[in-house]
Design an enzyme around this catalytic site. Structure first.
Site, short mmCIF file in Angstrom:
data_model
loop_
_atom_site.label_atom_id
_atom_site.label_comp_id
_atom_site.label_asym_id
_atom_site.label_seq_id
_atom_site.Cartn_x
_atom_site.Cartn_y
_atom_site.Cartn_z
CE LYS A 172 13.99 -7.16 7.08
NZ LYS A 172 12.76 -6.93 6.24
N GLY A 205 6.91 -1.59 -1.55
CA GLY A 205 5.92 -2.47 -2.15
C GLY A 205 5.13 -1.79 -3.24
CE1 TYR A 209 13.49 -4.73 11.17
CE2 TYR A 209 15.82 -4.14 11.21
CZ TYR A 209 14.62 -4.23 10.54
OH TYR A 209 14.54 -3.83 9.23
CB SER A 231 -0.96 0.01 1.20
OG SER A 231 -0.25 -0.12 2.41
CG ASP A 239 -2.64 -8.69 10.22
OD1 ASP A 239 -1.45 -9.06 10.05
OD2 ASP A 239 -3.07 -8.25 11.30
CE LYS A 279 -1.56 -3.85 9.84
NZ LYS A 279 -1.42 -3.82 11.32
#
Length: 273
Positions: free
Chosen positions: A168, A19, A164, A15, A70, A38
């Site tokens: 990843k 992406g 994090y 969105s 989601d 989402k």
């Protein structure tokens, strides 16, 4: 030259940001783009919705299917893949772009943040790949492209934000394993990571303003992704690509076009020495 015309591209987290840019780059070839995310209604602080990107995709020359999703929802993810297959007849490319970030140390990472990063990053990458692979096996040139870093295990990249980094690297480990696991099926499984920070909402909210100004635009990652996704899948798998390197190998020389602030020194992204 190969292109993505008529190919079905399933993108998570489409969105906004990287992406969205990948969706638009594929659309310019005439691709069929599945935009998931989402955000179905306008957000107070964040630009873009799955529907606004779908409109942009169609304006750019592609076909679009917007699906609210989601990626933490296993059943929702499977249903989105099935809806995409029913709508477009198959899936040729999966882009695992959705990601959650929280650059905090161990003592400052609450369980809910740990769970969010693990579920959106590693778990969703695994489950989206799992859901798409049976359909990718039927494609003439199937690709999975995951937006995650090279596996640099220097502790300096772990210590500042252990949770994090693990999440990843989990995405990258999925690609490493699946590239070998599905090599006989001709499915290319690769990772792509930017050399510099990219001017996305994640950088805007997690880094100082000067880093945002020292970043590149998301288009550089989209252009690099296009060069990877148009390669022969049987001859291009198991790689940890860096966006600038991909484009230099493709003959690109003008990188100022991607700079947020042309001429300014660039800020290197995490996980890259």
């Amino acid at each position: 030259m190969a292109d993505l015309r008529g190919k079905t591209i399933f993108i998570t987290g489409a969105s906004r940001g990287i992406g969205r840019e990948i969706a638009l780059r594929c659309a310019r070839d005439g691709a069929q783009v599945v935009i998931t995310g989402k955000t179905a209604e306008p957000h107070a602080k964040l630009p873009g919705t799955i529907h606004s990107v779908a409109a942009e995709v169609e304006q750019a020359g592609g076909q679009a299917l917007a699906i609210q999703l989601d990626v933490r929802d296993e059943r929702g993810l499977q249903a989105a893949v099935e809806q995409a297959v029913q709508h477009f007849g198959g899936i040729d490319v999966l882009v695992n772009n959705a990601s959650a970030i929280n650059l905090a140390g161990t003592l400052d990472t609450p369980c809910r943040r740990l769970d969010l990063m693990w579920q959106v990053n590693m778990r969703a990458t695994f489950l989206a790949s799992q859901a798409c692979i049976p359909h990718l096996k039927k494609s003439a040139n199937p690709h999975i492209l995951t937006l995650s870093p090279p596996l640099n295990l220097d502790a300096k990249w772990m210590a500042p934000h252990v949770a994090y980094s693990i999440s990843k690297y989990g995405m990258s480990l999925c690609a490493l394993g699946m590239a070998r696991e599905f090599s006989a099926d001709g499915i290319a499984v690769n990772c792509l990571w930017p050399r510099t920070t990219i001017a996305t909402s994640a950088v805007e909210f997690n880094f100082p303003a000067e880093i945002l100004h020292a970043s590149r635009k998301p288009a550089i990652v989209a252009d690099a992704a296009w060069h990877i996704l148009t390669r022969d899948s049987r001859a291009c798998s198991g790689n940890f690509f860096i966006d600038e390197q991909v484009l230099r190998e493709a003959g690109v020389e003008d990188f100022e076009q991607y700079a947020v602030t042309p001429g300014a020194p660039l800020f290197n992204d995490l996980f890259l020495d």
